[in-house]
Scaffold this motif. Structure first.
Motif, mmCIF file in Angstrom:
data_model
loop_
_atom_site.group_PDB
_atom_site.id
_atom_site.type_symbol
_atom_site.label_atom_id
_atom_site.label_comp_id
_atom_site.label_asym_id
_atom_site.label_seq_id
_atom_site.Cartn_x
_atom_site.Cartn_y
_atom_site.Cartn_z
ATOM 1 N N ALA A 83 54.189 -26.701 16.894
ATOM 2 C CA ALA A 83 55.143 -27.474 16.087
ATOM 3 C C ALA A 83 56.566 -26.973 16.313
ATOM 4 N N ARG A 84 56.737 -25.652 16.417
ATOM 5 C CA ARG A 84 58.080 -25.106 16.656
ATOM 6 C C ARG A 84 58.616 -25.568 18.000
ATOM 7 N N ILE A 85 57.809 -25.492 19.036
ATOM 8 C CA ILE A 85 58.349 -25.854 20.341
ATOM 9 C C ILE A 85 58.556 -27.361 20.473
ATOM 10 N N ARG A 86 57.770 -28.153 19.771
ATOM 11 C CA ARG A 86 57.993 -29.612 19.807
ATOM 12 C C ARG A 86 59.287 -29.988 19.101
ATOM 13 N N SER A 87 59.725 -29.179 18.146
ATOM 14 C CA SER A 87 60.926 -29.513 17.379
ATOM 15 C C SER A 87 62.215 -29.106 18.075
ATOM 16 N N ARG A 88 62.130 -28.344 19.164
ATOM 17 C CA ARG A 88 63.332 -27.864 19.843
ATOM 18 C C ARG A 88 63.895 -28.940 20.767
ATOM 19 N N PRO A 89 65.202 -29.174 20.726
ATOM 20 C CA PRO A 89 65.795 -30.251 21.530
ATOM 21 C C PRO A 89 65.674 -30.046 23.032
ATOM 22 N N PRO A 116 54.816 -36.090 30.472
ATOM 23 C CA PRO A 116 56.235 -36.127 30.756
ATOM 24 C C PRO A 116 57.166 -35.527 29.706
ATOM 25 N N SER A 117 56.754 -35.382 28.470
ATOM 26 C CA SER A 117 57.668 -34.810 27.465
ATOM 27 C C SER A 117 57.152 -33.471 26.963
ATOM 28 N N CYS A 118 56.559 -32.717 27.838
ATOM 29 C CA CYS A 118 55.950 -31.443 27.467
ATOM 30 C C CYS A 118 56.962 -30.520 26.771
ATOM 31 N N PRO A 119 56.586 -29.952 25.624
ATOM 32 C CA PRO A 119 57.484 -29.063 24.909
ATOM 33 C C PRO A 119 57.444 -27.638 25.425
ATOM 34 N N ALA A 120 56.838 -27.413 26.568
ATOM 35 C CA ALA A 120 56.688 -26.048 27.078
ATOM 36 C C ALA A 120 58.036 -25.365 27.227
ATOM 37 N N LEU A 121 58.050 -24.148 26.844
ATOM 38 C CA LEU A 121 59.197 -23.286 27.029
ATOM 39 C C LEU A 121 60.438 -23.966 26.549
#
Length: 121
Positions: A83-89, A116-121
């Protein structure tokens, strides 16, 4: 587009722990440069999260590939991390890079491509 290949999983004797191991693979040098720009901050923030027992992202001989090893105390801690990494712009900074995902057991995980919208790193 990059992808993830499994490197293996194990339980380490922690009931309910979620472990993810694999490789972060970038599709090109631009994606790899974005990962390098943001990696130190991402690792520091993740290691500071409640329930994070291990978070390692290490380069390999291939400049487009990193090994990833994560261990969270339980599924709730892992989901809070997600959830934290998905919320980062910055999550759209490298749209082709992929990240590890936990397996269905909640105890240990495997890896899979994120899309395509992976929140990785």
């Amino acid at each position: 587009m990059g992808g993830i290949s499994p490197a293996g999983t194990r339980d380490e004797g922690r009931t309910g722990a979620v472990e993810v191991a694999g490789r972060l693979v970038c599709g090109d040098c631009d994606e790899a440069a974005a990962v390098r720009r943001h990696l130190a901050e991402h690792v520091a923030l993740t290691r500071a999260e409640p329930g994070c027992l291990r978070f390692e992202v290490e380069p390999t001989e291939d400049p487009l590939v990193w090994t990833v090893s994560e261990l969270f105390v339980d599924r709730a801690a892992f989901e809070a991390h997600q959830a934290r990494i998905r919320s980062r712009p910055r999550r759209t900074s490298w749209p082709g890079a992929s990240c590890p995902r936990p397996g269905p057991t909640g105890r240990s995980g495997t890896t899979a491509e994120c899309g395509p919208s992976c929140p990785a790193l």
